[in-house]
Design a protein around this motif. Sequence first.
Motif, short mmCIF file in Angstrom:
data_model
loop_
_atom_site.label_atom_id
_atom_site.label_comp_id
_atom_site.label_asym_id
_atom_site.label_seq_id
_atom_site.Cartn_x
_atom_site.Cartn_y
_atom_site.Cartn_z
N THR A 38 0.85 -1.19 0.00
CA THR A 38 0.00 0.00 0.00
C THR A 38 0.88 1.24 0.00
OG1 THR A 38 -0.16 0.00 2.42
CG2 THR A 38 -1.91 -1.11 1.21
N VAL A 39 0.47 2.24 -0.74
CA VAL A 39 1.13 3.55 -0.77
C VAL A 39 0.06 4.59 -0.47
CG1 VAL A 39 2.47 5.18 -2.12
CG2 VAL A 39 2.75 2.73 -2.52
N LEU A 40 0.26 5.36 0.58
CA LEU A 40 -0.75 6.27 1.08
C LEU A 40 -0.20 7.69 1.15
CD1 LEU A 40 -1.83 4.07 4.13
CD2 LEU A 40 -2.76 3.99 1.82
N GLY A 41 -1.00 8.65 0.72
CA GLY A 41 -0.61 10.06 0.78
C GLY A 41 -1.72 10.88 1.40
N LEU A 42 -1.33 11.92 2.17
CA LEU A 42 -2.31 12.74 2.87
C LEU A 42 -1.81 14.18 2.97
CD1 LEU A 42 -4.90 13.01 4.69
CD2 LEU A 42 -3.41 12.53 6.63
N LEU A 43 -2.70 15.12 2.69
CA LEU A 43 -2.46 16.54 2.92
C LEU A 43 -3.55 17.05 3.83
CD1 LEU A 43 -1.10 19.30 2.36
CD2 LEU A 43 -2.63 19.53 0.38
N SER A 44 -3.15 17.64 4.96
CA SER A 44 -4.11 18.13 5.95
C SER A 44 -3.78 19.59 6.26
CB SER A 44 -4.03 17.29 7.23
OG SER A 44 -5.06 17.64 8.12
N HIS A 45 -4.80 20.44 6.23
CA HIS A 45 -4.58 21.89 6.38
C HIS A 45 -5.68 22.48 7.26
CE1 HIS A 45 -3.00 25.80 4.78
NE2 HIS A 45 -4.20 26.20 5.16
N ASN A 46 -5.28 23.39 8.15
CA ASN A 46 -6.24 24.01 9.07
C ASN A 46 -5.94 25.49 9.22
OD1 ASN A 46 -6.60 24.44 12.51
ND2 ASN A 46 -8.35 24.16 11.18
N ASN A 47 -6.90 26.33 8.84
CA ASN A 47 -6.84 27.77 9.12
C ASN A 47 -7.64 28.05 10.39
OD1 ASN A 47 -5.31 28.49 6.91
ND2 ASN A 47 -7.08 28.91 5.62
N ARG A 48 -7.07 28.86 11.28
CA ARG A 48 -7.74 29.15 12.55
C ARG A 48 -7.53 30.62 12.88
NH1 ARG A 48 -9.14 25.87 17.17
NH2 ARG A 48 -9.19 27.08 19.08
N THR A 51 1.98 13.91 4.43
CA THR A 51 2.37 12.57 4.87
C THR A 51 2.44 11.62 3.69
OG1 THR A 51 1.23 12.94 6.97
CG2 THR A 51 1.84 10.68 6.46
N LEU A 52 3.51 10.83 3.66
CA LEU A 52 3.66 9.74 2.69
C LEU A 52 4.00 8.48 3.46
CD1 LEU A 52 3.83 8.71 -0.24
CD2 LEU A 52 6.27 9.27 -0.19
N GLN A 53 3.27 7.39 3.19
CA GLN A 53 3.44 6.15 3.94
C GLN A 53 3.43 4.96 2.98
OE1 GLN A 53 0.78 5.72 7.27
NE2 GLN A 53 0.83 3.49 7.18
N VAL A 54 4.35 4.03 3.19
CA VAL A 54 4.43 2.80 2.39
C VAL A 54 4.44 1.62 3.34
CG1 VAL A 54 5.74 1.48 0.71
CG2 VAL A 54 5.71 3.98 0.56
N ASP A 55 3.56 0.63 3.11
CA ASP A 55 3.48 -0.57 3.94
C ASP A 55 3.52 -1.80 3.04
OD1 ASP A 55 2.97 0.67 6.61
OD2 ASP A 55 1.14 1.35 5.61
N TYR A 56 4.23 -2.83 3.51
CA TYR A 56 4.32 -4.09 2.75
C TYR A 56 4.14 -5.25 3.72
CZ TYR A 56 6.16 -7.92 -0.06
OH TYR A 56 6.32 -9.09 -0.72
N THR A 57 3.28 -6.19 3.34
CA THR A 57 3.00 -7.38 4.15
C THR A 57 3.41 -8.62 3.37
OG1 THR A 57 1.11 -6.26 5.17
CG2 THR A 57 1.21 -8.64 5.37
N GLN A 58 4.19 -9.49 4.03
CA GLN A 58 4.70 -10.70 3.39
C GLN A 58 4.45 -11.92 4.26
OE1 GLN A 58 6.39 -11.35 0.25
NE2 GLN A 58 5.89 -13.39 0.99
N PRO A 59 3.53 -12.82 3.87
CA PRO A 59 3.39 -14.07 4.61
C PRO A 59 4.65 -14.93 4.43
CG PRO A 59 1.50 -13.64 3.20
CD PRO A 59 2.57 -12.71 2.79
N LEU A 60 5.10 -15.55 5.50
CA LEU A 60 6.27 -16.43 5.43
C LEU A 60 5.79 -17.87 5.52
CD1 LEU A 60 8.64 -14.31 7.70
CD2 LEU A 60 8.48 -14.31 5.20
N ALA A 61 6.36 -18.64 6.40
CA ALA A 61 5.88 -20.00 6.59
C ALA A 61 4.48 -19.97 7.21
CB ALA A 61 6.86 -20.77 7.47
#
Length: 827
Positions: free
Chosen positions: A404-414, A445-455
């Motif tokens: 999975t490759v995930l990207g997020l932009l979050s902005h707040n004016n106050r 934010t940029l996030q990369v996750d990898y899942t690998q089943p083994l035995a």
Amino acid sequence: MKTLILLAAASIFSGGTIFAQAPSPPVATAQAASQAIPKGNGKISGVVSDEAAKTPVAFATVALLDKLTGKTIDGAITDDKGKFTISRVANGQYSLTITFLGYEAKSINNIAIEGKNEVNIGPIALKANTKTLNEVAVLGEKPLVEDKVDRMVYNAEKDITNTGGTASDVLKKVPGLTVDLEGNVQLRGSGNIRVLINNKPSTIMATNIADALRQIPSDQIKTVEVITSPSAKYDAEGTAGIINIITKKNGLQGVNGTVNASYGTRNSNVNGNVNYRKGKFGLNSALGTNWNNNPGKQTGNTYYTGLSNIDRLYQTMEGKRVGNFNFLQFGTDYDLTPKSNLAAGIRMQSGNFAFKTTQTSTQYLQNALIGLNTRQNNIEFENMNYDVNLDYNRQFSKQGQELTVLGLLSHNNRDNYNYADVYNRDNQLSLQEQNLNDAYNEEKTLQVDYTQPLAKDQLLEIGGKAILRYAESDYRFLLAEPGTGDFVIQPNRTDIFSYHQDVAAAYASYGFSLNKKYNFKLGTRYEHTQISGDFTSTETTINQDYDNFIPSIAVSRTLKNNQTIKFNYTKRIQRPQLYYLNPFENRSDTFNIQVGNPKLEAELTNSYELGYSRFFKSGTSFNASVYWRQTNNSIQSFTLPTSEGVNYTRFGNIGRNASYGFSLFGNTKFLQKGNISGNVNIFYTDLESRSAQLEASNASVMYNANLNASYTFPKGISAQVFGMFNSPRVTLQGKSSSWTYYNLALKKELLNKKASISAGVDNPFSQTLKMRNTFKTNTSEQDNLLYVYTRQFRISANYQFGKMDFKNQPRRKKKISNDDAKAGESN
């Protein structure tokens, strides 16, 4: 945490009575019965899948029956790939029964075991068991609270007392959480938490969590998840854990949605959502607005000893806050291929409120009046927040292998504006002020996750993440020129700053099982933090650079009769945000001034938890946990008065904060159509500071408890009542009093369950709740009384439309979760 979740699901579903449409032979009972039957060398295996979607069905119950007697003699639970294996089967003739929530039960007959024979049943397809009533699909009913291995899940949409409220009202019902009268949230007695929305962070939470929660209508909340011991895959967030608010949306085929409207004496709202899916393409949207009208009152006495200029300060404040908040949510997803998916979404929130207060401050020396002023504040607040995400998911040929490759932009004016008129003791206008603050926060934010089943029964998870945060603020203080009325900026009380916080992280976790009873998950996370800040007005800069290794260990053991024990250990990190760092002096109350500390370091906490859970055939569930948290460089606020009697509140890494606690949750049914659940959290907190800035200590046993009961009557009528009690709390220099909150609601379903109307009341027997807060120093003692208007009557209506089709549901999608920073508290 797939291995641990598998154990939790096995415990939940094996009882067979929690979900009405999934009666399942209890696995634990089957295993116990099998002990009286001779064991053999045979083996039976297979794979269970969804007949329409062709996807694996995890956690399905597989019961092995003797063909001659029809008795259940053994059983198994499918893993996350839909596979199951029943070993050590004696020679004989057997049949299998496969059941799972939302599917029709299926039987496989004429299974023969001879000698060392191994029978592979192959693929077993389950057909969805849905029943349509006037275009509304009816499924098995979830309990109000679900206890899973790594989290507690509160199904907010099942609680009718939430109708017409806000997220702050919902969180009051969640086991382990407390929400005080000002909206501040604590988990097991700690306010060091991170709040996510749909598994993702939001900059709206970075400034004031209490205000942010008031902007989210309760009718749009589906569930609330509480994670007390996050694994290495999660950010090394706050001391206590993660609160994840899941809003209502779905990916079912066709068009469906809801419309809600509520009118209350303190809060009113109108909101709705629409969902659409056809084939590979899906859309979801939500829109709403809510209004609130909340008066408040506060009084305070401060007594001084050893000061020559003042020995008593008496203050009163009365005010009223009115606000309007709007939100918009839109998301889309598309299946690029049978094994890849692209999703995007945007969530926007805007709000404004006006807060008018009158504050009177009176000074005394030896019972003689020496000073008096009245301050009339007109505070205006506006904010605009948006979160934009783009996510890609790719599954491979090997079951469970995923990228999975995930990207997020979050902005707040106050933007905050405070216009104040100050009157002297003769009630003459002596001063006019303007406090103007334009600020914003941004996260990339940029996030990369990898899942690998083994035995077999082994899973490796690795990933990386980068978070780039930026904040800036322009604060201006203006005074009116005498005689002209023109406002002039005061340079010595003007604050301009910019702030960067960059976090780079990498993690690895390894999960495996032993003997089908023990599950382990070992992980480590590395985080590098770089902070820089420039506070122009005070000529102060911040430059910090540090590394942290965050280990995590999770072990669970499955026992007979649907029992599970678990142990978790992890180290946590809590980075201070601008609320704590900004060195500018906040003088909105000239007798109580707050100033930040740019030299603060991140908190480090060791957290241990030992838990036990059991699920009974009757539908009763039980969970108990003991926990220990210790922080040796805890960020603590402390107050010291000046020789003129002005109380300065500062922050420092001065505290040792140790908490030892016990949490107990239970849920059961009564009279067939009733349900009752309760939660008790008892903990001992030991606070201590031996720094040059402050020598103080405080300790106490504290607790909170809640009870939630509901009953369904004939003809679509249901009732629910909720109550909670919060014991007195201690701080490093003082304590706060206990308080009680309760509500009840009635609901009537209409139009073949397409619509409903409900009525509710909060705290009907008391107009206000009174909270006393005290603190004590070597030269002063302060006693404050806060009056919060909590009584509310409300009436709500709901309408559901559209047709839901359970075929070809989209695959589960992953989301970004930033949960590593310590946010500011409510003022």
